[in-house]
Design a protein around this motif. Structure first.
Motif, PDB file in Angstrom:
ATOM      1  N   GLY A   1     -48.541-107.052 -82.413  1.00 37.22           N
ATOM      2  CA  GLY A   1     -47.780-106.648 -83.599  1.00 37.22           C
ATOM      3  C   GLY A   1     -46.323-107.088 -83.516  1.00 37.22           C
TER       4      GLY A   1
ATOM      5  N   GLN B   1     -42.825-108.753 -86.472  1.00 39.88           N
ATOM      6  CA  GLN B   1     -41.619-108.174 -87.093  1.00 39.88           C
ATOM      7  C   GLN B   1     -41.228-106.915 -86.309  1.00 39.88           C
ATOM      8  OE1 GLN B   1     -43.089-107.123 -91.070  1.00 39.88           O
ATOM      9  NE2 GLN B   1     -43.221-104.986 -90.456  1.00 39.88           N
TER      10      GLN B   1
ATOM     11  N   ILE C   1     -39.938-103.773 -84.152  1.00 36.66           N
ATOM     12  CA  ILE C   1     -39.701-103.507 -82.732  1.00 36.66           C
ATOM     13  C   ILE C   1     -40.381-104.566 -81.862  1.00 36.66           C
ATOM     14  CG2 ILE C   1     -39.955-101.780 -80.904  1.00 36.66           C
ATOM     15  CD1 ILE C   1     -38.261-100.895 -83.343  1.00 36.66           C
TER      16      ILE C   1
ATOM     17  N   ASP D   1     -49.808-111.074 -83.861  1.00 35.86           N
ATOM     18  CA  ASP D   1     -49.748-110.267 -85.086  1.00 35.86           C
ATOM     19  C   ASP D   1     -51.045-110.508 -85.843  1.00 35.86           C
ATOM     20  OD1 ASP D   1     -47.142-108.780 -86.514  1.00 35.86           O
ATOM     21  OD2 ASP D   1     -48.780-109.256 -87.895  1.00 35.86           O
ATOM     22  N   VAL D   2     -51.432-109.553 -86.662  1.00 31.38           N
ATOM     23  CA  VAL D   2     -52.606-109.757 -87.510  1.00 31.38           C
ATOM     24  C   VAL D   2     -52.284-110.794 -88.579  1.00 31.38           C
ATOM     25  CG1 VAL D   2     -52.100-107.875 -89.124  1.00 31.38           C
ATOM     26  CG2 VAL D   2     -54.478-108.498 -88.663  1.00 31.38           C
TER      27      VAL D   2
ATOM     28  N   ASP E   1     -56.400-109.632 -84.747  1.00 30.58           N
ATOM     29  CA  ASP E   1     -56.367-108.204 -85.072  1.00 30.58           C
ATOM     30  C   ASP E   1     -56.756-107.421 -83.821  1.00 30.58           C
ATOM     31  OD1 ASP E   1     -56.906-105.633 -85.936  1.00 30.58           O
ATOM     32  OD2 ASP E   1     -57.974-106.260 -87.748  1.00 30.58           O
ATOM     33  N   VAL E   2     -55.859-106.590 -83.313  1.00 27.90           N
ATOM     34  CA  VAL E   2     -56.167-105.862 -82.063  1.00 27.90           C
ATOM     35  C   VAL E   2     -57.322-104.881 -82.222  1.00 27.90           C
ATOM     36  CG1 VAL E   2     -53.817-106.080 -81.136  1.00 27.90           C
ATOM     37  CG2 VAL E   2     -54.438-104.019 -82.418  1.00 27.90           C
TER      38      VAL E   2
ATOM     39  N   ASN F   1     -47.851-102.913 -78.852  1.00 30.07           N
ATOM     40  CA  ASN F   1     -46.851-102.472 -79.832  1.00 30.07           C
ATOM     41  C   ASN F   1     -47.439-102.288 -81.229  1.00 30.07           C
ATOM     42  OD1 ASN F   1     -43.926-102.401 -81.039  1.00 30.07           O
ATOM     43  ND2 ASN F   1     -45.005-104.038 -82.136  1.00 30.07           N
TER      44      ASN F   1
ATOM     45  N   ASN G   1     -48.439 -97.792 -85.942  1.00 29.57           N
ATOM     46  CA  ASN G   1     -48.405 -97.144 -87.257  1.00 29.57           C
ATOM     47  C   ASN G   1     -49.844 -96.957 -87.742  1.00 29.57           C
ATOM     48  OD1 ASN G   1     -45.579 -96.948 -87.195  1.00 29.57           O
ATOM     49  ND2 ASN G   1     -45.357 -99.045 -87.908  1.00 29.57           N
TER      50      ASN G   1
ATOM     51  N   GLY H   1     -51.700 -99.688 -88.507  1.00 30.47           N
ATOM     52  CA  GLY H   1     -52.224-101.043 -88.417  1.00 30.47           C
ATOM     53  C   GLY H   1     -51.925-101.827 -89.677  1.00 30.47           C
TER      54      GLY H   1
ATOM     55  N   TYR I   1     -51.871 -89.802 -86.764  1.00 35.52           N
ATOM     56  CA  TYR I   1     -51.034 -90.784 -86.043  1.00 35.52           C
ATOM     57  C   TYR I   1     -50.569 -90.190 -84.716  1.00 35.52           C
ATOM     58  CZ  TYR I   1     -46.699 -93.402 -85.024  1.00 35.52           C
ATOM     59  OH  TYR I   1     -45.687 -94.121 -84.417  1.00 35.52           O
TER      60      TYR I   1
ATOM     61  N   LYS J   1     -51.367 -91.539 -80.986  1.00 36.25           N
ATOM     62  CA  LYS J   1     -50.312 -91.921 -80.027  1.00 36.25           C
ATOM     63  C   LYS J   1     -50.464 -91.126 -78.733  1.00 36.25           C
ATOM     64  CE  LYS J   1     -47.647 -95.096 -81.943  1.00 36.25           C
ATOM     65  NZ  LYS J   1     -47.875 -96.503 -81.521  1.00 36.25           N
TER      66      LYS J   1
ATOM     67  N   GLY K   1     -38.283 -92.741 -80.673  1.00 38.74           N
ATOM     68  CA  GLY K   1     -37.825 -91.840 -81.720  1.00 38.74           C
ATOM     69  C   GLY K   1     -37.733 -92.588 -83.039  1.00 38.74           C
TER      70      GLY K   1
ATOM     71  N   MET L   1     -36.839 -95.192 -85.538  1.00 36.21           N
ATOM     72  CA  MET L   1     -36.413 -96.589 -85.410  1.00 36.21           C
ATOM     73  C   MET L   1     -36.117 -97.168 -86.794  1.00 36.21           C
ATOM     74  SD  MET L   1     -36.994 -96.490 -82.196  1.00 36.21           S
ATOM     75  CE  MET L   1     -36.582 -98.136 -81.645  1.00 36.21           C
TER      76      MET L   1
HETATM   77  N1  NAD Z   1     -40.650 -97.423 -86.791  1.00 30.70           N
HETATM   78  C1  NAD Z   1     -40.527 -96.220 -86.216  1.00 30.70           C
HETATM   79  O1  NAD Z   1     -39.708 -95.362 -86.619  1.00 30.70           O
HETATM   80  C2  NAD Z   1     -41.382 -95.894 -85.021  1.00 30.70           C
HETATM   81  C3  NAD Z   1     -41.187 -94.675 -84.376  1.00 30.70           C
HETATM   82  C4  NAD Z   1     -41.955 -94.386 -83.242  1.00 30.70           C
HETATM   83  C5  NAD Z   1     -42.890 -95.304 -82.801  1.00 30.70           C
HETATM   84  N2  NAD Z   1     -43.078 -96.464 -83.493  1.00 30.70           N
HETATM   85  C6  NAD Z   1     -44.094 -97.402 -82.998  1.00 30.70           C
HETATM   86  O2  NAD Z   1     -43.446 -98.621 -82.665  1.00 30.70           O
HETATM   87  C7  NAD Z   1     -44.349 -99.715 -82.880  1.00 30.70           C
HETATM   88  C8  NAD Z   1     -43.702-100.761 -83.770  1.00 30.70           C
HETATM   89  O3  NAD Z   1     -43.362-100.156 -84.992  1.00 30.70           O
HETATM   90  P1  NAD Z   1     -42.637-100.977 -86.163  1.00 30.70           P
HETATM   91  O4  NAD Z   1     -42.085 -99.945 -87.080  1.00 30.70           O
HETATM   92  O5  NAD Z   1     -41.763-102.024 -85.583  1.00 30.70           O
HETATM   93  O6  NAD Z   1     -43.906-101.648 -86.852  1.00 30.70           O
HETATM   94  P2  NAD Z   1     -43.983-102.578 -88.144  1.00 30.70           P
HETATM   95  O7  NAD Z   1     -44.968-101.952 -89.054  1.00 30.70           O
HETATM   96  O8  NAD Z   1     -42.637-102.941 -88.673  1.00 30.70           O
HETATM   97  O9  NAD Z   1     -44.615-103.913 -87.529  1.00 30.70           O
HETATM   98  C9  NAD Z   1     -45.869-103.871 -86.944  1.00 30.70           C
HETATM   99  C10 NAD Z   1     -46.461-105.274 -86.915  1.00 30.70           C
HETATM  100  O10 NAD Z   1     -47.775-105.130 -86.391  1.00 30.70           O
HETATM  101  C11 NAD Z   1     -48.658-105.931 -87.158  1.00 30.70           C
HETATM  102  N3  NAD Z   1     -49.988-105.347 -87.071  1.00 30.70           N
HETATM  103  C12 NAD Z   1     -50.463-104.293 -87.789  1.00 30.70           C
HETATM  104  N4  NAD Z   1     -51.736-104.064 -87.466  1.00 30.70           N
HETATM  105  C13 NAD Z   1     -52.072-104.986 -86.525  1.00 30.70           C
HETATM  106  C14 NAD Z   1     -53.267-105.254 -85.832  1.00 30.70           C
HETATM  107  N5  NAD Z   1     -54.373-104.522 -86.063  1.00 30.70           N
HETATM  108  N6  NAD Z   1     -53.292-106.275 -84.933  1.00 30.70           N
HETATM  109  C15 NAD Z   1     -52.175-107.006 -84.724  1.00 30.70           C
HETATM  110  N7  NAD Z   1     -51.010-106.808 -85.380  1.00 30.70           N
HETATM  111  C16 NAD Z   1     -50.970-105.798 -86.262  1.00 30.70           C
HETATM  112  C17 NAD Z   1     -48.097-105.917 -88.555  1.00 30.70           C
HETATM  113  O11 NAD Z   1     -48.531-107.046 -89.292  1.00 30.70           O
HETATM  114  C18 NAD Z   1     -46.591-105.912 -88.300  1.00 30.70           C
HETATM  115  O12 NAD Z   1     -46.057-107.223 -88.257  1.00 30.70           O
HETATM  116  C19 NAD Z   1     -45.615 -99.087 -83.445  1.00 30.70           C
HETATM  117  O13 NAD Z   1     -46.537 -98.853 -82.391  1.00 30.70           O
HETATM  118  C20 NAD Z   1     -45.140 -97.779 -84.022  1.00 30.70           C
HETATM  119  O14 NAD Z   1     -46.194 -96.835 -84.112  1.00 30.70           O
HETATM  120  C21 NAD Z   1     -42.342 -96.788 -84.576  1.00 30.70           C
END
Ligand code: NAD
Length: 247
Positions: free
Chosen positions: A13, A16, A18, A37-38, A63-64, A85, A88, A90, A156, A160, A187, A189
Motif C-alpha cells: 500500500g 500514497q 504513510i 499497491d493495488v 492486491d495483498v 502498511n 484502512n 483496503g 477496523y 488492527k 495515531g 495521521m
Molecule cells: N491515516 C491515519 O490516520 C491512520 C491512523 C492509524 C493507522 N493508519 C494505518 O496506516 C496505514 C496507511 O494509512 P494511509 O492513511 O496512509 O492509507 P491510504 O489509504 O492513504 O493509502 C493506502 C494505500 O494502500 C493501497 N491499498 C489498499 N488496499 C490494498 C490492497 N488490498 N493491496 C495493496 N494495496 C492496497 C491503496 O491503493 C492506497 O494507495 C494503514 O494500515 C492504516 O490503517 C492510518
C-alpha cells in the motif's frame, strides 16, 4: 548505523500516504524497495519519485488480500523486510458507524486487508527469511487496535488488534531464526483524501505535539526496526502518535 544496503524490502500500500513515506525512507537507507499497491498507477508514481531522488525502487502492484497474487509476487523473491502498511478498509471505503447498526457485509473489508493481507505476505516470505537467518516483519497498526474508541471503527480496530497479536506470535515462533516481528501503532495521521483544513486543525489540537503525523514520522521507525541494530527488538507494539498518552 541503520544501513540497509543489500536488503530487499517490500512496503504494501505504498502508492500514497504513510506507505510512500516508509518506502522512501527505506530506499534512502540503501534498501532495494518494492513499492506495492493495488493500483499499478499509484505504485509506479511512488516508485518513480523515489528513483528520481537517486534511490532504488520498483513498482510491484498486487492486491495483498489475493493470496495467489501475493504468493506469485513474493515467494521466490528473497525478501528481507516486509512492511505491512496496506490497511484502512483496503480498496473499499471505510464504513464508519456504531457496530449495532452495521450490516455484517461491512466487516469483511477491514478484516481482509488488516489481518488476511498481513498473513498472506508473511506466509509468502517467512520460510525464506528463516532459511537465510534474517527477516524483518513490520506491521502498521493503529491506536484503534490497542484501545476502544467511540468513533465507529470497531471492525477496523479488531482487525488492527489481530495484526498486532499476529506479529507477537510471529516474533515468538521465529525469534531464534533471526526474524523479528513488530507493530507500529499510529495515531492521527495526515490523510491523502482529507483536505478540510478546519478538521485538520481541530484534530491537531488534540495531539500533544500539535500536528498530525506523516510518513516522515513513521519511515525512520521502520528503518530502525528493519536494521541489524534492532535484532533484539521483537514482539513489540511501538506507539507513534505525537504523545497521545491514552494509548
Ligand atoms: N491515516 C491515519 O490516520 C491512520 C491512523 C492509524 C493507522 N493508519 C494505518 O496506516 C496505514 C496507511 O494509512 P494511509 O492513511 O496512509 O492509507 P491510504 O489509504 O492513504 O493509502 C493506502 C494505500 O494502500 C493501497 N491499498 C489498499 N488496499 C490494498 C490492497 N488490498 N493491496 C495493496 N494495496 C492496497 C491503496 O491503493 C492506497 O494507495 C494503514 O494500515 C492504516 O490503517 C492510518
Amino acid at each position: 548505523m541503520f544501513d540497509l544496503k543489500g536488503r530487499r524490502a517490500i512496503v504494501t500500500g505504498a502508492g500514497q500516504g504513510i506507505g510512500a513515506g516508509i518506502a522512501r525512507h527505506l530506499a534512502q537507507q540503501g534498501a532495494r524497495v518494492w513499492v506495492n499497491d493495488v493500483s499499478a498507477e499509484k505504485a509506479e508514481r511512488s516508485a518513480a519519485a523515489i528513483r528520481s531522488a537517486g534511490a532504488d525502487a520498483l513498482a510491484k502492484p498486487f492486491d495483498v488480500t489475493d493470496r495467489a497474487a501475493v504468493v506469485d509476487a513474493l515467494s521466490d523473491a528473497e525478501i528481507d523486510i516486509v512492511v505491512n502498511n496496506a490497511g484502512n478498509a483496503g480498496a473499499h471505503d471505510m464504513q464508519v458507524g456504531p457496530f449495532r447498526e452495521m450490516d455484517p457485509s461491512q466487516w469483511a473489508a477491514p478484516i481482509d486487508v488488516n489481518l488476511h493481507g498481513v498473513m498472506n505476505t508473511t506466509h509468502a516470505v517467512l520460510s525464506g527469511m528463516c532459511e537465510r537467518g534474517f527477516g524483518r516483519l513490520i506491521t502498521i497498526a493503529s491506536g484503534a487496535g490497542v484501545i476502544g474508541l467511540p468513533i465507529g471503527v470497531a471492525p477496523y480496530g479488531a482487525a488492527k488488534a489481530a495484526g498486532i497479536s499476529f506479529m507477537r506470535h510471529m516474533a515468538a515462533e521465529n525469534a531464534a531464526l533471526g526474524v523479528t516481528a513488530n507493530s507500529l501503532a499510529l495515531g492521527l495521521m495526515e490523510m491523502t483524501e482529507v483536505h478540510d483544513n478546519a478538521l485538520v486543525e481541530r484534530l491537531a489540537r488534540s495531539i500533544p505535539v500539535g500536528r498530525l503525523g506523516t510518513g516522515d514520522d513513521v519511515g525512520p521507525a521502520c528503518v530502525w526496526l528493519a536494521s541489524d541494530e534492532a535484532a533484539w527488538v521483537t514482539g513489540q507494539t511501538i506507539h507513534i502518535n505525537g504523545g497521545n498518552v491514552t494509548t
